[in-house]
Design a protein around this motif. Structure first.
Motif, mmCIF file in Angstrom:
data_model
loop_
_atom_site.group_PDB
_atom_site.id
_atom_site.type_symbol
_atom_site.label_atom_id
_atom_site.label_comp_id
_atom_site.label_asym_id
_atom_site.label_seq_id
_atom_site.Cartn_x
_atom_site.Cartn_y
_atom_site.Cartn_z
ATOM 1 N N TRP A 302 69.035 16.694 31.284
ATOM 2 C CA TRP A 302 70.250 17.374 30.812
ATOM 3 C C TRP A 302 70.001 18.073 29.476
ATOM 4 O O TRP A 302 70.437 19.210 29.263
ATOM 5 C CB TRP A 302 71.370 16.337 30.709
ATOM 6 N N LEU A 303 69.263 17.423 28.580
ATOM 7 C CA LEU A 303 68.980 18.029 27.279
ATOM 8 C C LEU A 303 68.030 19.224 27.420
ATOM 9 O O LEU A 303 68.221 20.256 26.764
ATOM 10 C CB LEU A 303 68.365 16.983 26.338
ATOM 11 N N ARG A 304 67.009 19.094 28.272
ATOM 12 C CA ARG A 304 66.062 20.207 28.447
ATOM 13 C C ARG A 304 66.747 21.400 29.092
ATOM 14 O O ARG A 304 66.470 22.548 28.735
ATOM 15 C CB ARG A 304 64.892 19.753 29.327
ATOM 16 N N LYS A 305 67.643 21.148 30.000
ATOM 17 C CA LYS A 305 68.277 22.229 30.746
ATOM 18 C C LYS A 305 69.294 22.984 29.902
ATOM 19 O O LYS A 305 69.394 24.223 30.001
ATOM 20 C CB LYS A 305 68.939 21.652 31.997
ATOM 21 N N ASN A 306 70.061 22.269 29.075
ATOM 22 C CA ASN A 306 71.181 22.893 28.362
ATOM 23 C C ASN A 306 70.906 23.148 26.883
ATOM 24 O O ASN A 306 71.548 24.030 26.286
ATOM 25 C CB ASN A 306 72.431 22.020 28.484
ATOM 26 N N TYR A 307 69.979 22.411 26.270
ATOM 27 C CA TYR A 307 69.805 22.527 24.816
ATOM 28 C C TYR A 307 68.321 22.665 24.456
ATOM 29 O O TYR A 307 67.837 22.058 23.510
ATOM 30 C CB TYR A 307 70.397 21.296 24.117
ATOM 31 N N SER A 308 67.624 23.478 25.205
ATOM 32 C CA SER A 308 66.204 23.689 24.924
ATOM 33 C C SER A 308 65.992 24.481 23.641
ATOM 34 O O SER A 308 64.892 24.466 23.065
ATOM 35 C CB SER A 308 65.545 24.419 26.107
ATOM 36 N N ASN A 309 67.035 25.191 23.163
ATOM 37 C CA ASN A 309 66.908 25.969 21.928
ATOM 38 C C ASN A 309 67.029 25.104 20.676
ATOM 39 O O ASN A 309 66.817 25.583 19.567
ATOM 40 C CB ASN A 309 67.972 27.062 21.888
ATOM 41 N N LYS A 310 67.377 23.840 20.823
ATOM 42 C CA LYS A 310 67.532 22.940 19.688
ATOM 43 C C LYS A 310 66.313 22.021 19.586
ATOM 44 O O LYS A 310 65.594 21.803 20.562
ATOM 45 C CB LYS A 310 68.809 22.099 19.826
ATOM 46 N N SER A 311 66.108 21.480 18.405
ATOM 47 C CA SER A 311 64.995 20.550 18.179
ATOM 48 C C SER A 311 65.387 19.170 18.695
ATOM 49 O O SER A 311 66.404 18.602 18.259
ATOM 50 C CB SER A 311 64.662 20.486 16.687
ATOM 51 N N ILE A 312 64.610 18.626 19.636
ATOM 52 C CA ILE A 312 64.895 17.326 20.246
ATOM 53 C C ILE A 312 63.765 16.366 19.880
ATOM 54 O O ILE A 312 62.584 16.653 20.099
ATOM 55 C CB ILE A 312 65.025 17.441 21.778
ATOM 56 N N ILE A 313 64.140 15.212 19.302
ATOM 57 C CA ILE A 313 63.179 14.187 18.895
ATOM 58 C C ILE A 313 63.430 12.938 19.732
ATOM 59 O O ILE A 313 64.552 12.418 19.757
ATOM 60 C CB ILE A 313 63.314 13.856 17.397
ATOM 61 N N LEU A 314 62.398 12.460 20.420
ATOM 62 C CA LEU A 314 62.501 11.255 21.233
ATOM 63 C C LEU A 314 62.124 10.049 20.372
ATOM 64 O O LEU A 314 60.984 9.924 19.915
ATOM 65 C CB LEU A 314 61.577 11.347 22.455
ATOM 66 N N GLY A 336 58.606 14.138 28.814
ATOM 67 C CA GLY A 336 58.305 15.489 28.340
ATOM 68 C C GLY A 336 58.453 15.664 26.839
ATOM 69 O O GLY A 336 58.374 16.799 26.350
ATOM 70 N N PHE A 337 58.699 14.588 26.095
ATOM 71 C CA PHE A 337 58.813 14.651 24.633
ATOM 72 C C PHE A 337 57.802 13.692 24.017
ATOM 73 O O PHE A 337 57.348 12.747 24.660
ATOM 74 C CB PHE A 337 60.227 14.275 24.167
ATOM 75 N N SER A 338 57.494 13.946 22.743
ATOM 76 C CA SER A 338 56.553 13.082 22.030
ATOM 77 C C SER A 338 57.305 11.868 21.499
ATOM 78 O O SER A 338 58.161 12.013 20.609
ATOM 79 C CB SER A 338 55.900 13.852 20.883
ATOM 80 N N PRO A 339 57.047 10.663 22.018
ATOM 81 C CA PRO A 339 57.811 9.486 21.589
ATOM 82 C C PRO A 339 57.404 9.015 20.194
ATOM 83 O O PRO A 339 56.236 9.099 19.797
ATOM 84 C CB PRO A 339 57.477 8.436 22.652
ATOM 85 N N LEU A 340 58.408 8.501 19.451
ATOM 86 C CA LEU A 340 58.193 7.990 18.095
ATOM 87 C C LEU A 340 58.762 6.574 18.022
ATOM 88 O O LEU A 340 59.988 6.393 18.070
ATOM 89 C CB LEU A 340 58.876 8.894 17.073
#
Length: 677
Positions: A302-314, A336-340
């Protein structure tokens, strides 16, 4: 010489027949026996038959007491007389020490030209600090005894950066499925214990904002409710959110109850979506101990599809061990994100998270530093019982669905802070709170979340300036409303009584509001100074009057009365009604009064003895202050301070007593004649 002969001796009567400057009794007659100072000795039933001094007339007792005086042994009579004279001398010395200024006998008001005004002002500030500390300690003890102990977590130091308004700061939103630790991470980032953290899902429902900083960056952190997906069945959603259908919903029909519960997940999701849309950085939080779930994968899509223009931190939470944390976080590479890895409870890894967050944020520059007066934003807390329309009032004022509105009791749990700008440009901070139920009802429910919600509501009252006490029109005033009103008055906050759901009152006319106000004033006597506003939040009718009334109350709460005007008001109040005398003949005297603090207005009265002013007279003085000086909508504090007798005062008293003895030898001779008789 007998007693009767002494009392009717013409030369002696003529000698003391002059009109005294301090006595209100006319010239003494040889046939009329009326005592000037009625006094009964505590050790006997004997009344002294006269009293002599340099500034008073000869006062005789009534004829009915002469026989009693004659029949008493002389030693008893002389002993009582000496005791009486000794007590009068003590009272004279006290009066001399208490009247450094010119004293008005008619009004019992001392003109304090010779007093040290600066010393009075300093002592008044000390009195206010002592009172504030004792009151704060008392209220803290009440919170602890109610089982509402405050968290022992230390707050982070305040930022040294510019105080930028909240609406100009970038947003960092925390999202994820229920019970992954979003509120715990929120508290860790903002410092303190602002969000309710309980080991159960569905605790957070509304958006919760808090300021945070890291280095030179300052930003707003947004806590959200758990994001649910449509793939789950309705029964599973209810179990996961732990939504109850019974607590506080007895008066709601079963069909409406089930419909409200069914709408709750979508309303929580709507609030989370609004927070994500306004965010600059999104922290996608997952549970490292539970591992990867289907809900996590759907939220990532849902985040990749709708908010790919924003910075997403896992961020992978609950990784307390550094070694195991890397292993736990490696499972989430498939999203698909770099986990922290991090731990919101212990703080492990939060520094690395803030470094990544700040690298994606832009600094806010070019903002002028507001002055201290402009930086002050009054806070209005909206409090009341459950289901009286608090969240509806907030949404009506803001013109948006800022909080979830539902007939489910206890929908609002956290204290929701929101900035609001009135039509006249004045800024306020609105605080929506959870419904405050009776202490016994909260204890019997066994819900830790509700107990913490009530604690947040009480904290919101403490950190507010004006409280909007919302009551339901059809229910009028209940016992719980009176208890909340007592808390508001004890905290010293301004108050506006909001009668919501006014449209439910049938057959209204022009006199309905008048009769309703009389009923409210009679039942809420402790808030008889608070203005009343009638509104209907669902339609937005008259909700703007709440802000107008709160603005007026805040101005009155911050108003400072000049010392000259205050003393004039006190002078007129004392002239109209003097403090009552005690059995010993003492009367309270006011030397000086000053307003030592605002918010709430606090007045300090310097008197000869605070014990001489009864509670009834203190209420009278407060009533006179309100009628002559205003202060509508705010409680006022009256502190009574007995004047301390220093060494300088003692020397002054001794000197005046010595001068009096030298200047009035005739009074001493008269006392010797009396003792010999």
């Amino acid at each position: 010489m007998s007693v009767r002969e002494l009392c009717t001796f013409s030369s002696l009567c003529e000698r003391f027949s002059f009109t005294s400057t301090t006595s209100r009794v006319s010239k003494i007659s040889t046939t009329s026996f009326s005592p000037q100072f009625p006094y009964r000795n505590s050790n006997s039933n004997l009344l002294p038959f006269f009293y002599l001094n340099s500034s008073s007339n000869l006062s005789c007792v009534e004829k009915s007491n002469l026989k009693l005086c004659r029949n008493r042994p002389k030693r008893v009579f002389r002993s009582c007389e000496r005791e009486f004279l000794a007590q009068r001398e003590e009272e004279e010395e006290e009066e001399v020490g208490d009247s450094d200024g010119v004293f008005d006998e008619e009004t019992d008001y001392a003109v304090t030209d010779s007093f040290d005004i600066e010393e009075f002002e300093k002592e008044a500030k000390d009195a206010v600090r002592e009172y504030a500390f004792s009151l704060s300690s008392e209220l803290t003890i009440e919170d602890v005894t109610n089982g509402q102990k405050q968290s022992g977590k230390k707050r982070r130091p305040k930022s040294s950066s510019k105080n930028i308004p909240d609406h100009l700061l970038p947003r960092v939103t925390i999202v994820g499925r229920p019970n992954v630790g979003k509120s715990a991470l929120f508290n860790r980032l903002v410092g303190g214990n602002k969000a309710i953290v309980v080991d159960e899902p569905g605790v957070t429902r509304d958006r919760l904002y808090g300021r945070s900083f890291w280095g030179d960056h300052e930003f707003m952190v947004v806590d959200t409710g758990g994001v649910l997906t449509v793939s789950k069945s309705q029964a599973n959603v209810m179990d996961e959110l732990a939504i109850t259908k019974t607590i506080g919903m007895d008066e709601i029909p079963l069909a409406s109850r089930e419909a409200a519960v069914a709408r709750m997940p979508s309303m929580i999701e709507r609030q989370a979506t609004a927070a994500v849309e306004e965010a600059s950085v999104i922290i996608f939080l997952v549970d490292g101990q539970a591992g990867l779930t289907a809900a996590d994968m759907e939220i990532a899509d849902w985040l990749r599809k709708n908010y790919s223009n924003k910075s997403i931190i896992l961020a992978v939470n609950k990784c307390e061990s550094p070694r195991k944390g890397i292993m736990q976080a490696s499972e989430f590479w498939s999203l698909g994100f770099s986990p922290l890895p991090l731990s919101a409870v212990s703080g492990t890894g939060t520094g690395e998270l803030l470094d990544v967050v700040c690298s994606e944020l832009k600094k806010v520059e070019g903002v002028e530093i507001p002055s201290e007066e402009e930086n002050y934003v009054p806070a209005i807390a909206i409090v009341g019982r459950p289901n009286v329309g608090k969240s509806s009032i907030l949404n009506a004022l803001l013109g948006e669905d800022r909080t979830i509105v539902s007939p489910i009791s206890g929908t609002t749990r956290d204290a929701i802070d929101t900035e609001f700008t009135a039509p006249d440009g004045q800024k306020f901070r609105l605080i929506d709170t959870a419904g405050i139920r009776r202490r016994a009802a909260v204890a019997s429910s066994g819900s830790t979340t509700e107990a913490l919600s009530v604690n947040r509501a009480f904290r919101a009252i403490r950190r507010s300036d004006v409280v909007a006490l919302v009551i339901e029109a059809i229910a009028c005033i209940t016992e719980q409303d009176c208890r909340i009103a007592e808390r508001i008055e004890k905290e010293g906050k301004g108050c506006v009584i909001v009668v919501n759901k006014w449209d439910t009152i049938p057959n209204k006319d022009q006199k309905t509001a008048t009769y309703y106000e009389q009923d409210v004033r009679e039942k809420l006597r402790i808030l008889d100074w608070a203005p009343i506003v009638y509104s209907t939040a669902t339609t937005g009718n008259s909700v703007e009057k709440i802000i107008a009334a709160a603005s007026m109350v805040e101005k009155e709460r911050s108003r400072r009365l000049g010392t000259s005007i205050l003393n004039q008001v006190i002078h007129e109040a004392l002239a109209f009604k003097s403090p009552p005398r005690t059995r010993g003949g003492k009367r309270g005297r006011v030397y000086y009064s000053t307003q030592a603090a605002i918010r709430p207005p606090t007045f300090v009265f310097f008197v000869n003895d605070a014990k001489l002013f009864s509670e009834t007279y203190r209420r009278y003085m407060e009533k006179q202050l309100r009628s002559d000086a205003g202060f509508s909508g705010t409680p006022i504090r009256l502190l009574w301070r007995s004047r301390r007798k220093t060494e300088k005062d003692g020397d002054l008293i001794a000197g005046r007593t010595a001068n009096t003895s030298i200047q009035s030898p005739q009074a001493q001779r008269d006392r010797k004649i009396l003792a010999a008789t």
